[in-house]
Design a protein around this motif. Structure first.
Motif, short mmCIF file in Angstrom:
data_model
loop_
_atom_site.label_atom_id
_atom_site.label_comp_id
_atom_site.label_asym_id
_atom_site.label_seq_id
_atom_site.Cartn_x
_atom_site.Cartn_y
_atom_site.Cartn_z
N GLY A 154 15.19 31.39 -6.26
CA GLY A 154 14.90 30.31 -7.20
C GLY A 154 14.59 29.13 -6.21
N PRO A 155 15.65 28.62 -5.72
CA PRO A 155 15.43 27.47 -4.87
C PRO A 155 14.40 27.78 -3.61
N SER A 156 14.64 28.92 -2.91
CA SER A 156 13.77 29.10 -1.76
C SER A 156 12.45 29.43 -2.17
N VAL A 157 12.00 30.04 -3.29
CA VAL A 157 10.39 30.08 -3.72
C VAL A 157 10.22 28.64 -3.84
N ALA A 158 10.89 27.73 -4.73
CA ALA A 158 10.68 26.36 -4.90
C ALA A 158 10.07 25.59 -3.59
N ALA A 159 10.95 25.83 -2.55
CA ALA A 159 10.83 25.20 -1.22
C ALA A 159 9.44 25.65 -0.79
N LEU A 160 9.18 27.06 -0.73
CA LEU A 160 7.70 27.39 -0.58
C LEU A 160 6.66 26.88 -1.25
N VAL A 161 6.87 26.64 -2.51
CA VAL A 161 5.69 26.10 -3.30
C VAL A 161 5.54 24.78 -3.01
N SER A 162 6.59 23.96 -2.96
CA SER A 162 6.51 22.70 -2.39
C SER A 162 6.03 22.21 -1.05
N GLY A 163 5.98 23.36 -0.13
CA GLY A 163 5.69 22.81 1.40
C GLY A 163 6.94 22.51 2.16
N GLU A 164 8.17 22.54 1.45
CA GLU A 164 9.45 22.37 2.19
C GLU A 164 9.48 23.19 3.33
N ALA A 165 9.05 24.41 3.00
CA ALA A 165 9.26 25.72 3.73
C ALA A 165 7.67 26.20 3.62
N GLU A 166 7.38 26.72 5.04
CA GLU A 166 5.80 27.35 4.94
C GLU A 166 5.87 28.84 4.84
N VAL A 167 6.93 29.51 5.14
CA VAL A 167 6.86 31.16 5.26
C VAL A 167 8.18 31.69 4.44
N GLY A 168 7.99 32.67 3.99
CA GLY A 168 9.22 33.56 3.30
C GLY A 168 9.08 34.89 3.07
N THR A 169 10.29 35.45 3.07
CA THR A 169 10.11 37.12 2.49
C THR A 169 11.00 37.16 1.24
N PRO A 170 10.46 36.53 0.20
CA PRO A 170 11.37 36.45 -1.00
C PRO A 170 11.27 38.05 -1.72
#
Length: 290
Positions: A154-170
């Motif tokens: 949940g927190p990692s996806v929130a970071a991706l949505v906010s732009g705190e992180a740009e890339v992910g493999t959720p």
């Protein structure tokens, strides 16, 4: 039932979907408790050391990935647990923040190679399946990104949505709502074939990411020493709950139940084979546990 990650991740979503139905079958409510930290290690350790009476269970899709990435795991991945059931299987997803100038997987790889170390890759915690997926992506396509560990899906996806992180493999479960709603752009599912949950997203093979195949599964486990009749009763209740919740699992979490895991031995064989496979993949990529 312990979920070793923060609320909103795949284990939390899947666990809560099946807990109600399993509780009805058992005649008592099942409380889902989030014990996040260390990529799933803290919650798993808690269950490993819990009384083996059938009242404390673990659902942890990272159970097999943790020993591949974490050097000192404070429990035995297989020996300290007994299998109850498997809630289902789901591929991970390569996603980006929609503001990132990459609308295909190949453009993403090109962007990361042209800007080594500039972008952040969000994981659900060190040792999580999301972390392993990110490491597979980095090593397979020789890209340099800054890996940032969060306390769950949940927190990692929130970071991706906010732009705190740009890339992910959720996980599919933690990301599917944001992908459908436009909060994240999905570039590929990490599977050989497309998934019915996200039919418009290409498979890794179609997207030009051959070999980037990574699927999570959701074992439900009890501490070793739990009496066999208790394990059998729990297994019957949870398998029934999974079957009863199959449509909801696919729709809300992108998780598809499969047959073939009716005994504790079958569940633990899946866990053991997963740990061996993930470890071999990472060692071949030159990644050692930390």
């Amino acid at each position: 039932m312990v979920v070793p990650f923060a609320p909103g991740g795949s284990n939390d979503i899947v666990g809560r979907i099946i807990a109600d139905a399993a509780g009805q079958a058992l005649g008592q409510p099942i409380v889902v408790e989030n014990r996040a930290g260390a990529g799933g290690v803290i919650g798993a350790e808690y269950v490993a050391h819990a009384a083996p009476d059938g009242y404390t269970l673990l659902i942890n899709s990272s159970h097999s990935t943790i020993p591949a990435i974490v050097a000192r795991v404070p429990y035995q991945t297989v020996e300290d647990f007994v299998g109850v059931a498997v809630a289902g299987f789901s591929p991970y997803v390569v996603v980006v923040n929609p503001q990132l100038p990459a609308d295909t997987a190949q453009k993403l790889v090109a962007l990361l190679r042209a800007n080594p170390g500039r972008y952040n890759l969000a994981t659900a915690g060190k040792g999580s399946g999301v972390h392993l997926g990110g490491e597979l992506f980095r090593s397979t396509f020789k890209v340099e990104v800054e890996v940032v560990h969060y306390r769950g899906g949940g927190p990692s996806v929130a970071a991706l949505v906010s732009g705190e992180a740009e890339v992910g493999t959720p996980t599919m479960a933690s990301a599917i709502g944001q992908v459908r709603g436009g909060g994240l752009r999905a570039l590929a599912v990490m599977a050989e074939q497309r998934t019915a949950a996200l039919p418009n997203v290409p498979s890794a093979t179609e997207a030009g990411l051959p070999g980037l195949i990574h699927e999570e599964f959701f074992p439900i486990l009890a501490p070793t020493g739990t009496p066999a009749p208790v394990v059998a009763a729990l297994g019957t209740a949870f398998r029934g709950a999974i079957q009863q919740s199959a449509e909801k699992l696919i729709e809300l979490a992108g998780v598809a139940p499969r047959a073939g895991f009716e005994t504790p031995e079958q569940v633990m064989n899946l866990v053991r084979e997963g740990a061996e496979r993930y470890t071999a993949i990472l060692r071949a990529a030159g990644i050692q546990p930390e």
